[in-house]
Scaffold this motif. Structure first.
Motif, PDB file in Angstrom:
ATOM      1  N   TRP A 180      69.755 -61.235  21.677  1.00  0.00           N
ATOM      2  CA  TRP A 180      70.596 -61.893  20.692  1.00  0.00           C
ATOM      3  C   TRP A 180      69.962 -61.603  19.326  1.00  0.00           C
ATOM      4  O   TRP A 180      68.840 -62.007  19.085  1.00  0.00           O
ATOM      5  N   ASP A 198      75.515 -58.725  21.877  1.00  0.00           N
ATOM      6  CA  ASP A 198      75.663 -60.177  21.723  1.00  0.00           C
ATOM      7  C   ASP A 198      76.578 -60.482  20.523  1.00  0.00           C
ATOM      8  O   ASP A 198      77.084 -59.570  19.864  1.00  0.00           O
ATOM      9  N   ILE A 199      76.753 -61.759  20.227  1.00  0.00           N
ATOM     10  CA  ILE A 199      77.821 -62.206  19.318  1.00  0.00           C
ATOM     11  C   ILE A 199      77.883 -61.563  17.933  1.00  0.00           C
ATOM     12  O   ILE A 199      78.920 -61.625  17.288  1.00  0.00           O
ATOM     13  N   ILE A 218      79.802 -59.250  24.581  1.00  0.00           N
ATOM     14  CA  ILE A 218      79.992 -60.648  24.992  1.00  0.00           C
ATOM     15  C   ILE A 218      81.371 -61.124  24.534  1.00  0.00           C
ATOM     16  O   ILE A 218      81.885 -60.640  23.510  1.00  0.00           O
ATOM     17  N   TRP A 260      79.939 -71.392  18.123  1.00  0.00           N
ATOM     18  CA  TRP A 260      79.351 -70.430  17.170  1.00  0.00           C
ATOM     19  C   TRP A 260      80.238 -70.156  15.943  1.00  0.00           C
ATOM     20  O   TRP A 260      79.738 -70.103  14.813  1.00  0.00           O
ATOM     21  N   TRP A 292      80.417 -59.654  29.254  1.00  0.00           N
ATOM     22  CA  TRP A 292      79.875 -60.919  29.777  1.00  0.00           C
ATOM     23  C   TRP A 292      80.582 -62.060  29.062  1.00  0.00           C
ATOM     24  O   TRP A 292      80.752 -62.025  27.843  1.00  0.00           O
ATOM     25  N   ASP A 352      80.816 -65.897  27.921  1.00  0.00           N
ATOM     26  CA  ASP A 352      79.805 -66.926  27.618  1.00  0.00           C
ATOM     27  C   ASP A 352      80.440 -68.209  27.075  1.00  0.00           C
ATOM     28  O   ASP A 352      81.612 -68.239  26.717  1.00  0.00           O
ATOM     29  N   MET A 353      79.622 -69.229  26.998  1.00  0.00           N
ATOM     30  CA  MET A 353      79.952 -70.540  26.404  1.00  0.00           C
ATOM     31  C   MET A 353      81.176 -71.153  27.092  1.00  0.00           C
ATOM     32  O   MET A 353      81.927 -71.904  26.490  1.00  0.00           O
ATOM     33  N   ARG A 379      78.785 -66.994  32.464  1.00  0.00           N
ATOM     34  CA  ARG A 379      77.733 -68.013  32.518  1.00  0.00           C
ATOM     35  C   ARG A 379      78.190 -69.182  33.395  1.00  0.00           C
ATOM     36  O   ARG A 379      77.518 -69.562  34.317  1.00  0.00           O
ATOM     37  N   TRP A 423      75.262 -64.525  35.363  1.00  0.00           N
ATOM     38  CA  TRP A 423      73.830 -64.540  35.065  1.00  0.00           C
ATOM     39  C   TRP A 423      73.458 -66.002  34.927  1.00  0.00           C
ATOM     40  O   TRP A 423      74.322 -66.842  34.662  1.00  0.00           O
ATOM     41  N   GLU A 439      70.358 -69.615  30.199  1.00  0.00           N
ATOM     42  CA  GLU A 439      69.202 -69.634  29.296  1.00  0.00           C
ATOM     43  C   GLU A 439      67.926 -70.130  29.964  1.00  0.00           C
ATOM     44  O   GLU A 439      67.549 -71.285  29.788  1.00  0.00           O
ATOM     45  N   PHE A 468      64.672 -65.910  28.497  1.00  0.00           N
ATOM     46  CA  PHE A 468      65.534 -65.934  27.305  1.00  0.00           C
ATOM     47  C   PHE A 468      64.846 -66.695  26.177  1.00  0.00           C
ATOM     48  O   PHE A 468      64.508 -66.131  25.144  1.00  0.00           O
ATOM     49  N   HIS A 517      66.844 -59.935  28.665  1.00  0.00           N
ATOM     50  CA  HIS A 517      67.585 -60.556  27.554  1.00  0.00           C
ATOM     51  C   HIS A 517      66.707 -61.616  26.900  1.00  0.00           C
ATOM     52  O   HIS A 517      65.963 -62.316  27.586  1.00  0.00           O
TER      53      HIS A 517
HETATM   54  C1  GLC Z   1      74.220 -68.401  24.614  1.00  0.00           C
HETATM   55  C2  GLC Z   1      73.915 -67.486  25.789  1.00  0.00           C
HETATM   56  C3  GLC Z   1      72.927 -66.426  25.388  1.00  0.00           C
HETATM   57  C4  GLC Z   1      73.418 -65.690  24.144  1.00  0.00           C
HETATM   58  C5  GLC Z   1      73.696 -66.679  23.020  1.00  0.00           C
HETATM   59  C6  GLC Z   1      74.301 -66.035  21.793  1.00  0.00           C
HETATM   60  O1  GLC Z   1      73.119 -69.129  24.261  1.00  0.00           O
HETATM   61  O2  GLC Z   1      73.421 -68.224  26.883  1.00  0.00           O
HETATM   62  O3  GLC Z   1      72.723 -65.531  26.441  1.00  0.00           O
HETATM   63  O4  GLC Z   1      72.459 -64.778  23.738  1.00  0.00           O
HETATM   64  O5  GLC Z   1      74.618 -67.651  23.483  1.00  0.00           O
HETATM   65  O6  GLC Z   1      75.522 -65.457  22.088  1.00  0.00           O
END
Ligand code: GLC
Length: 672
Positions: free
Chosen positions: A169, A197-198, A234, A271, A305, A307-308, A413, A426, A429, A462, A487
């Motif tokens: 990240w 990642d984001i 992601i 986020w 992937w 997430d959230m 997740r 996966w 965290e 992580f 990661h």
């Molecule tokens: C969440 C995920 C993590 C990722 C982060 C930012 O915390 O569990 O894997 O890196 O978000 O997207």
């Protein structure tokens, strides 16, 4: 035999694919009480073992603690935690008479497995609206396989997904990614994927790419592919609430977002700031959300992937307002007489502190929005555990449309049983802690029991700063997990393999993974195609061996090998229990193999930081390829067989891209 008991009016989770008639009466094992909600009770013998629960804390044997199925975004996986990201309500009670229980219930469900009373198993939830499946006949292993048949074939990723992947990240620009690619390629450390990642998104908006940092994204995707590296972006659950952003506009216009009771779109901060949650339980909204993955597949992306998707909530406006009120009342009390508690203000400092601490993922927020299911409004908290499952289903169903012949990489997740058909997971965290290597190992078979075969943990950890030895030891376990990904969180120590001294040790460990891919892939495919387990507890293979039944830190991988990773800092080896004669193999840093025949029983084996150990079962052999720097370069025509001589290995191999699984030419027999 499988019996399906129906209580009340269950929500159709679609976890189960087989159709079964409802059984009459009550289950023959344990007792059910419906006075307040649903309560199942069973008295356990002292030596009864309880397996299952997939992604859950603590041991392979789940006895001695209380677990709550309630998908939760919690980054601190300490021993006391009862809920993690997934809800996998399947257990196997292995005692004088063994049986399995699957409680198909999409909301909060408690498994008290000898916590309140050491001899009592209790399964409890608020509403008696559920399906209870009781599976018996045969060993715990056979029961698990019956269950797996009930829930349908596990997800099969493309073969490249068995390669190694690097993630972090904080990679933000093309240059960041180029550096990682060069770091691996220049040091000849094998790699197939870099995770995105984001920060690739524009303001954390799903299905956008930051134009400034990633001008001409398809060209960049291709630039990486030219180095045999796939970028895996992601996708987050929350859609940024921003007028003018097409995904937001479409969702609002078509009522595709989850609503408050008054019909307005529910808002939660994640986020991107304020977001709406797509109503993943509504098939139209799901198809719409899924269709957006095409934005990236059209640009050459072949995996994602999710997430959230618990879904995680950092806070809501309602929560903040309540916190403000609470603080006002607390401060008013303080101003009155300086004490914590005053007449008219019963708010104490610890109440304020607790409220602020619990602002994220508040039960009150989960109870304040709704899904549309078959024309009915369903309150989110009643179906909370299905959100991540249906987000990944959205993607899986979309991939069928985008290219029905092709396999896409997908893992999530959050999950519920049923999602195992659409993607892997996966384990979220974790931290750079030694104890989390062991947790990773213990979860593997438990996850497989619940259908999740394509799984892995963030190798190296992580959260928190890793250390070189921790990463190496964890990678040596990661060699055997289908998803092998390093990661790390923003702000932690650099964790890519080339950041440490003696890079050759990392190259060696990851090379071992690649050399074993023909075996690991073949065993994965057998498990997926035959509703079997890729990772098994020793007890499933050696049920008569009471010692093997207690082993919690060794696992069978496929049908030929056992692994026993080192998970203690500064250890130079470990004790290992062999239920039968085995060949102890160490992959030595110079590329050679050290082989030793060990009789059944207890042994201490030395394993240096840069060695990868495995144990081949008596009279078995496995194929071993020459090292390759990416999956497509593996030569599976010229492989050696290691282990015992005069043995046979049944190899499954396909093109790793398409879905021609049933073709008999995928099988070949190798002889040592
Ligand atoms: C969440 C995920 C993590 C990722 C982060 C930012 O915390 O569990 O894997 O890196 O978000 O997207």
């Amino acid at each position: 035999m499988i019996q399906k008991y129906v209580f009340g009016t269950p929500f159709e989770t679609e976890a189960v694919t087989a159709s079964l008639p409802a059984a009459s009466g009550m289950p023959s094992y344990g007792s059910v009480n419906l006075e307040t909600g649903f309560c199942y009770t069973l008295t356990m013998d002292e030596d009864t073992i309880v397996y299952g629960l997939g992604e859950a804390n603590r041991g392979l044997n789940k006895r001695g603690y209380c677990y709550i199925s309630n998908c939760t975004d919690d980054p601190d996986h300490t021993e006391d935690k009862r809920s993690l990201y997934g809800a996998h309500n399947f257990i196997i009670v292995a005692g004088k008479q063994s049986f399995g229980l699957f409680v198909d219930y999409p909301s909060k469900l408690t498994f008290d497995i000898g916590y309140t009373r050491m001899d009592t198993l209790t399964i409890r939830c608020d509403n008696a609206d559920l399906y209870l499946y009781v599976i018996d006949g045969g060993s715990p292993y056979e029961i698990t396989r019956q269950f797996r048949k009930l829930i349908g074939r596990s997800y099969i990723p493309p073969k490249f997904a068995f390669g190694f992947g690097q993630s972090r990240w904080g990679y933000t620009t093309k240059e960041d990614f180029r550096k990682v690619a060069a770091g691996y390629r220049e040091h000849h450390i094998p790699i197939d994927m870099i995770y995105v990642d984001i920060d690739y998104m524009q303001d954390y908006k799903d299905f956008t790419v930051n134009e400034e940092n990633f001008q001409n994204f398809p060209e960049f995707v291709q630039e990486m592919k030219n180095q045999e590296i796939r970028l895996i972006p992601i996708i987050d659950a929350g859609v940024k609430a921003e007028p003018g952003y097409p995904v937001y506009e479409e969702g609002v216009a078509n009522n595709y977002f989850c609503k408050r009771a008054d019909g307005s779109d529910f808002v939660a901060a994640v986020w991107p700031g304020d977001t709406h949650f797509p109503d993943m339980l509504n098939p139209d909204a799901r198809a719409w959300f899924g269709s957006h993955y095409r934005f990236l597949t059209d640009q050459g992306i072949e995996g994602f992937w999710n997430d959230m998707n618990e879904p995680a909530i950092f806070y809501t406006k309602e929560g903040l307002e309540e916190a403000g009120e609470l603080m006002k009342r607390y401060l008013a009390g303080q101003n009155n007489n300086g004490s914590d508690e005053t007449p008219g203000s019963s708010v104490t400092i610890d109440q304020v502190q607790r409220f602020l601490h619990e602002l994220a993922n508040r039960p009150a927020d989960y109870a304040s929005f709704y899904h549309q299911v078959n024309g009915q409004m369903v309150r989110h908290d009643k179906v909370h555990n299905l959100f991540g499952y249906h987000m990944t289903r959205a993607a899986g169903e979309a991939f069928e449309q985008i290219d029905p012949e092709k396999r896409f990489l997908m893992f999530s997740r959050s999950s519920y049983i049923g999602m195992h058909r659409y993607g892997g997971i996966w384990t979220g965290e974790n931290k750079s802690w030694w104890s989390h290597i062991l947790l990773n190992l213990k979860m593997l078979p438990s996850l497989n029991m619940c259908g999740f075969l394509y799984t892995g943990a963030d190798l190296g950890g992580f959260g928190a700063d890793t250390t070189r030895d921790l990463l190496l030891r964890w990678l040596a376990l990661g060699v055997f997990t289908p998803l092998m990904r390093n990661h790390a969180a923003l702000g932690t120590r650099n964790q890519e393999c080339y950041q440490f001294e003696h890079i050759e040790d990392f190259r060696h460990v990851i090379q071992v993974r690649y050399r074993l891919i023909p075996y690991l892939y073949s065993e994965y495919m057998k498990a997926a195609l035959q509703d079997d387990l890729y990772a098994k507890p020793l007890a499933f293979v050696y049920p008569e061996d009471s010692m093997a039944c207690q082993v919690e830190d060794q696992v069978m991988i496929g049908n030929e090998i056992m692994i026993a990773p080192v998970y203690t800092q500064n250890a130079r080896g470990r004790y290992v229990y062999l239920p039968e004669r085995m060949k102890f193999i160490k992959f030595m840093p110079d590329g050679t193999l050290s082989e030793k025949l060990l009789e059944s029983g207890h042994h201490y084996v030395e394993i240096a930081l840069n060695e990868v150990p495995l144990f081949i079962r008596d009279r078995k052999c496995i194929p071993l390829a020459a090292p390759a720097e990416h999956v497509a370069a593996l030569d599976t025509e010229h492989m050696e067989l290691i282990g015992f001589s005069d043995a046979e290995y049944e190899l499954y191999e396909d093109d790793g891209v398409h879905k021609d699984y049933e073709n008999p030419s995928n099988w070949r027999t190798l002889r040592s």
